[in-house]
Design a protein around this motif. Structure first.
Motif, PDB file in Angstrom:
ATOM      1  N   UNK A 168      16.539  31.736 -27.046  1.00 52.61           N
ATOM      2  CA  UNK A 168      15.185  32.233 -26.830  1.00 52.61           C
ATOM      3  C   UNK A 168      14.427  31.446 -25.771  1.00 52.61           C
ATOM      4  N   UNK A 169      15.019  30.354 -25.286  1.00 54.21           N
ATOM      5  CA  UNK A 169      14.295  29.495 -24.333  1.00 54.21           C
ATOM      6  C   UNK A 169      15.310  28.846 -23.393  1.00 54.21           C
ATOM      7  N   UNK A 170      14.848  28.310 -22.277  1.00 50.88           N
ATOM      8  CA  UNK A 170      15.786  27.629 -21.371  1.00 50.88           C
ATOM      9  C   UNK A 170      16.549  26.486 -22.051  1.00 50.88           C
ATOM     10  N   UNK A 171      15.846  25.696 -22.844  1.00 55.84           N
ATOM     11  CA  UNK A 171      16.526  24.567 -23.492  1.00 55.84           C
ATOM     12  C   UNK A 171      17.600  25.059 -24.463  1.00 55.84           C
ATOM     13  N   UNK A 172      17.247  26.096 -25.212  1.00 54.85           N
ATOM     14  CA  UNK A 172      18.229  26.659 -26.135  1.00 54.85           C
ATOM     15  C   UNK A 172      19.388  27.297 -25.367  1.00 54.85           C
ATOM     16  N   UNK A 173      19.070  27.922 -24.248  1.00 57.46           N
ATOM     17  CA  UNK A 173      20.118  28.556 -23.437  1.00 57.46           C
ATOM     18  C   UNK A 173      21.144  27.509 -23.015  1.00 57.46           C
ATOM     19  N   UNK A 174      20.645  26.332 -22.651  1.00 57.62           N
ATOM     20  CA  UNK A 174      21.527  25.234 -22.241  1.00 57.62           C
ATOM     21  C   UNK A 174      22.338  24.706 -23.422  1.00 57.62           C
ATOM     22  N   UNK A 175      21.636  24.349 -24.468  1.00 60.54           N
ATOM     23  CA  UNK A 175      22.310  23.681 -25.591  1.00 60.54           C
ATOM     24  C   UNK A 175      23.245  24.596 -26.359  1.00 60.54           C
ATOM     25  N   UNK A 176      22.873  25.852 -26.487  1.00 65.73           N
ATOM     26  CA  UNK A 176      23.729  26.783 -27.227  1.00 65.73           C
ATOM     27  C   UNK A 176      24.957  27.193 -26.409  1.00 65.73           C
ATOM     28  N   UNK A 220      27.852  35.131 -26.555  1.00 69.76           N
ATOM     29  CA  UNK A 220      26.611  34.497 -26.106  1.00 69.76           C
ATOM     30  C   UNK A 220      25.824  35.564 -25.357  1.00 69.76           C
ATOM     31  N   UNK A 221      24.794  36.087 -26.011  1.00 67.04           N
ATOM     32  CA  UNK A 221      24.007  37.158 -25.397  1.00 67.04           C
ATOM     33  C   UNK A 221      22.716  36.566 -24.827  1.00 67.04           C
ATOM     34  N   UNK A 222      22.529  36.728 -23.530  1.00 64.94           N
ATOM     35  CA  UNK A 222      21.403  36.131 -22.820  1.00 64.94           C
ATOM     36  C   UNK A 222      20.453  37.232 -22.366  1.00 64.94           C
ATOM     37  N   UNK A 223      19.156  37.034 -22.589  1.00 64.31           N
ATOM     38  CA  UNK A 223      18.199  38.094 -22.258  1.00 64.31           C
ATOM     39  C   UNK A 223      17.909  38.104 -20.759  1.00 64.31           C
ATOM     40  N   UNK A 224      18.187  39.241 -20.150  1.00 64.00           N
ATOM     41  CA  UNK A 224      18.077  39.277 -18.679  1.00 64.00           C
ATOM     42  C   UNK A 224      16.630  39.209 -18.204  1.00 64.00           C
ATOM     43  N   UNK A 225      15.680  39.649 -19.039  1.00 65.96           N
ATOM     44  CA  UNK A 225      14.280  39.511 -18.627  1.00 65.96           C
ATOM     45  C   UNK A 225      13.825  38.049 -18.731  1.00 65.96           C
ATOM     46  N   UNK A 226      14.483  37.322 -19.624  1.00 68.49           N
ATOM     47  CA  UNK A 226      14.131  35.900 -19.796  1.00 68.49           C
ATOM     48  C   UNK A 226      14.633  35.047 -18.625  1.00 68.49           C
ATOM     49  N   UNK A 227      15.640  35.542 -17.904  1.00 71.16           N
ATOM     50  CA  UNK A 227      16.275  34.763 -16.834  1.00 71.16           C
ATOM     51  C   UNK A 227      15.282  33.988 -15.961  1.00 71.16           C
ATOM     52  N   UNK A 228      14.287  34.712 -15.457  1.00 76.48           N
ATOM     53  CA  UNK A 228      13.328  34.080 -14.534  1.00 76.48           C
ATOM     54  C   UNK A 228      11.910  34.032 -15.078  1.00 76.48           C
ATOM     55  N   UNK A 229      11.741  34.696 -16.249  1.00 72.52           N
ATOM     56  CA  UNK A 229      10.418  34.707 -16.877  1.00 72.52           C
ATOM     57  C   UNK A 229      10.139  33.373 -17.575  1.00 72.52           C
ATOM     58  N   UNK A 230      11.170  32.844 -18.232  1.00 72.31           N
ATOM     59  CA  UNK A 230      10.973  31.647 -19.041  1.00 72.31           C
ATOM     60  C   UNK A 230      11.377  30.392 -18.280  1.00 72.31           C
ATOM     61  N   UNK A 231      10.462  29.425 -18.273  1.00 76.93           N
ATOM     62  CA  UNK A 231      10.739  28.125 -17.637  1.00 76.93           C
ATOM     63  C   UNK A 231      10.195  27.043 -18.547  1.00 76.93           C
ATOM     64  N   UNK A 232      10.865  25.928 -18.596  1.00 76.72           N
ATOM     65  CA  UNK A 232      10.319  24.800 -19.376  1.00 76.72           C
ATOM     66  C   UNK A 232      10.974  23.491 -18.927  1.00 76.72           C
ATOM     67  N   UNK A 248       7.380  34.761 -39.575  1.00 76.31           N
ATOM     68  CA  UNK A 248       8.007  35.684 -38.629  1.00 76.31           C
ATOM     69  C   UNK A 248       9.400  35.165 -38.326  1.00 76.31           C
ATOM     70  N   UNK A 249      10.376  36.025 -38.510  1.00 78.79           N
ATOM     71  CA  UNK A 249      11.762  35.650 -38.203  1.00 78.79           C
ATOM     72  C   UNK A 249      12.280  36.586 -37.121  1.00 78.79           C
ATOM     73  N   UNK A 250      12.750  36.003 -36.038  1.00 77.13           N
ATOM     74  CA  UNK A 250      13.204  36.817 -34.917  1.00 77.13           C
ATOM     75  C   UNK A 250      14.195  36.008 -34.087  1.00 77.13           C
ATOM     76  N   UNK A 251      14.514  36.514 -32.896  1.00 79.95           N
ATOM     77  CA  UNK A 251      15.481  35.825 -32.023  1.00 79.95           C
ATOM     78  C   UNK A 251      15.365  36.394 -30.618  1.00 79.95           C
ATOM     79  N   UNK A 252      15.937  35.687 -29.676  1.00 76.32           N
ATOM     80  CA  UNK A 252      15.952  36.167 -28.289  1.00 76.32           C
ATOM     81  C   UNK A 252      14.561  36.178 -27.681  1.00 76.32           C
ATOM     82  N   UNK A 253      14.329  37.132 -26.785  1.00 77.34           N
ATOM     83  CA  UNK A 253      13.047  37.184 -26.074  1.00 77.34           C
ATOM     84  C   UNK A 253      11.870  37.421 -27.027  1.00 77.34           C
ATOM     85  N   UNK A 254      12.122  38.058 -28.163  1.00 76.22           N
ATOM     86  CA  UNK A 254      11.042  38.317 -29.127  1.00 76.22           C
ATOM     87  C   UNK A 254      10.421  37.029 -29.658  1.00 76.22           C
ATOM     88  N   UNK A 255      11.133  35.919 -29.558  1.00 79.14           N
ATOM     89  CA  UNK A 255      10.567  34.623 -29.960  1.00 79.14           C
ATOM     90  C   UNK A 255       9.392  34.289 -29.037  1.00 79.14           C
TER      91      UNK A 255
END
Lengths: 327, 327
Positions: free
Chosen positions: A149-157, A170-182, A207-214
């Protein structure tokens, strides 16, 4: 610390793991010279060469099936499917082969492959470049499915997925690619597969969710806080197998539960989360379990108003949170 | 045959005959066990022993990798599976190295023998063998991978995807189609409309040839040459070995609902095992004494294996959950 986008984090994970272990290699369509159609593998071909960054023929079953064969030798392939919408020709290889390899051989053979695929909508991708297909694989023991759900998680997972001795989707959200930075630590980041993450603490609703919905939920929760309601926000991180304990604890904590997915509502990941809560938390609930998801239509249309109507958004999450909080 | 014989010593010819006979007699015993209610299922090698044993003789044991399909009793015995192990899998006992009794008979896999685990959806093993060849090439190993399938299975997408991938990347893989003329009830004319399965090699830009699957020396020669090409970096080969399935598809099939006794009897006249025996006898390589020695040795081995496997314990119920993931 370095500011990194979600896709840069994915790129960093692959680079670090390929530098660390000669057995790690990438195969997929356009992953080599082009560096991937989204540029997830940018620079890998230059650094590791064509033997370890392999442009494959356009044939998804072979991308996965060849990866499986190489993994049986002891290699650690990362097989990229260009869009998750195109993974269906490889389903036989994933479900009949990868998921069952260890079990059917009575622990003799294993299949340490990572299958990466961009999923998700909100990028004008229409029906076949927007889908969320995790539920298709989420009833297959032998597989693991992670959705950062986040860049850090994308790296560590992703680093954990590559090192995992079993097949990981490993499913990565394509809208998150450049939208999310940290900011991400420059030191090694590894995130355990199979464990959910409490992103935000609160006492009024869970609230329980995953991916970009986080991300949508984080923002909506901040807004809801101004109305006096505090959200306990849990990111599943691994959508299969589910972290049952974390789900049960989070549901019990507030007694009001909202489950969110970008996928179609029926038979989704949150359907199973809902069943777990129903089984374990009946007397701790103060409200019915709420679900916010995409409508049950085949997939996301292209025309902007239709796409917007289909897609979960921060506004929709906020409205639903308020409804649950006020229940 | 005399000319071809020069490439094989008398000893090698006799060894080949021994393994062909071992496969046939093992298979015959399994039918007896099935018909007497001892084992629920048999899927047979009868009629294909010559191509299976001869092709395996052209491989390097302990060096090359195999991905056998469900009829390959001749392949697995030649590559080192013991008769006892073969019967343990027929009886589905815990000690079975293929799957510990989890899979139906004929689903081979034995890591110590470099034998990949197989499943029931046909042809999924072709990309695996290609992936194994990719790993061998990446690791610069002087070895090849060898995969078999039926002619009906050559219609599957994985056949095409696997061979094309192997060709594009010049991988050391040998694909042998065991054309036994039948895909369960459907004859070859209902499966393909090309003269030879090996004609398909042209479309992949690889070496393709059709050999008489009843002639072990011809099969050996073709596979040996394919192995040399593979080791020389000349890429994959498609070899079609033409034979005949002498038994019904499986113990649950009645082949006389779709073919005649006369046709089967005519095929028995060309049975590779019988013809090879006659040739070896005519050349004075196989004597009556040697043959009866083989028969009694094989009978003793099969008797011992049958008793052992029959009396061996099934896997404990508690093991049901083992091997889903790495533990």
């Amino acid at each position: 610390m370095t500011v990194m986008s979600y896709i840069e984090a994915i790129n960093r994970a692959m680079k670090e793991e390929m530098r660390r272990d000669d057995d790690v290699f990438l195969l997929g369509e356009d992953v080599g010279k082009r560096g991937g159609v989204f540029r997830a593998s940018e620079g890998l071909y230059e650094e590791f060469g064509e033997a370890r960054v392999i442009d494959t023929p356009l044939a998804e079953s072979a991308i996965v099936g060849v990866g499986i064969g190489a993994s049986m030798y002891g290699m650690k392939p990362i097989a990229e499917i260009q869009f998750v919408d195109f993974i269906l020709p490889a389903v036989n290889q994933i479900i009949s082969e990868a998921a069952k390899m260890r079990y059917r051989s009575n622990n003799d053979w294993s299949c340490p492959i990572t299958i990466r695929a961009p999923y998700g909508g909100g990028v004008h991708g229409a029906l076949y470049h927007s889908q969320s297909l995790e539920a298709l694989f989420a009833s297959q023991p032998g597989l693991k499915i992670v959705m950062p759900s986040s860049p850090k998680d994308a790296l560590g997972l992703l680093k954990a997925a590559i090192r995992d001795p079993d097949p990981v989707l490993y499913f990565e959200h394509k809208k998150a690619y450049r939208l999310l930075k940290e900011d991400i630590p420059d030191e090694e980041v590894l995130i355990e597969i199979g464990k959910a993450n409490t992103v935000r603490e609160g006492d009024d609703l869970t609230v329980i969710t995953y991916g970009l919905c986080v991300e949508f939920s984080k923002k909506a929760a901040e807004k809801l806080a101004t109305q006096g309601y505090e959200v306990e926000l849990v990111d599943l991180r691994t959508v299969y197998p589910l972290d049952e304990q974390a789900i049960i604890e989070a549901a019990k904590k507030t007694g009001k539960v909202l489950l969110i997915t970008e996928d179609n509502k029926e038979g989704s990941i949150i359907s199973e989360v809902s069943a777990i809560i129903a089984e374990h938390c009946l007397f701790d609930l103060d409200a019915p379990i709420f679900r916010l998801a995409a409508p049950n239509v085949p997939a996301m249309p292209y025309a902007p108003p239709l796409e917007k109507a289909f897609m979960v958004s921060e506004d929709k999450v906020y409205e639903k949170m308020l409804e649950v909080a006020q229940y | 045959m005399s000319e071809k014989n020069q490439i094989l010593t008398d000893r090698q010819l006799l060894d080949m005959f021994y393994y062909m006979l071992l496969a046939r007699r093992s298979d015959e015993r399994m039918w007896l066990l099935n018909r007497s209610g001892k084992i629920p299922f048999v899927v047979s090698c009868q009629g294909q022993e010559a191509m299976q044993v001869a092709s395996s003789f052209a491989l390097a044991k302990g060096v090359d990798y195999t991905a056998p399909y469900y009829r390959d009793v001749g392949v697995v015995l030649t590559m080192g599976m013991t008769v006892k192990e073969l019967f343990l899998q027929a009886f589905a006992k815990a000690e079975d190295p293929n799957s510990g009794g989890r899979q139906m008979p004929g689903h081979f896999g034995h890591r110590k023998l470099n034998m990949l685990s197989g499943s029931s959806p046909v042809t999924t093993q072709v990309p695996h063998a290609v992936g194994m060849a990719l790993a061998l090439k990446m690791k610069q190993q002087p070895a090849v991978s060898f995969v078999t399938l039926g002619e009906g299975s050559s219609n599957q997408g994985d056949f095409h995807e696997g061979l094309n991938f192997a060709s594009v990347h010049d991988l050391p893989v040998i694909v042998m189609v065991e054309n036994n003329q039948y895909a369960i009830s459907c004859g070859i004319e209902q499966q393909v409309n090309c003269a030879k399965i090996s004609d398909r090699a042209l479309g992949y830009g690889i070496h393709g040839e059709t050999v008489d699957g009843n002639d072990p020396v011809a099969v050996y020669t073709a596979v040996k040459a394919a192995r040399e090409r593979a080791l020389n970096g000349e890429g994959p080969s498609l070899i079609e070995a033409v034979g005949y399935r002498l038994t019904p598809h499986s113990s649950d099939d009645n082949d006389l609902t779709y073919r005649t006794k006369e046709e089967v009897n005519a095929a028995k006249e060309k049975d590779g095992l019988i013809i090879f025996r006659q040739q070896l006898k005519k050349q004075g390589i196989l004597t009556d004494e040697l043959e009866s020695g083989y028969e009694s040795k094989i009978k003793a081995l099969i008797d011992e294996a049958t008793t052992y496997a029959d009396e061996a314990p099934y896997a404990d119920e508690q093991t049901l959950f083992d091997g889903v993931y790495h533990q």
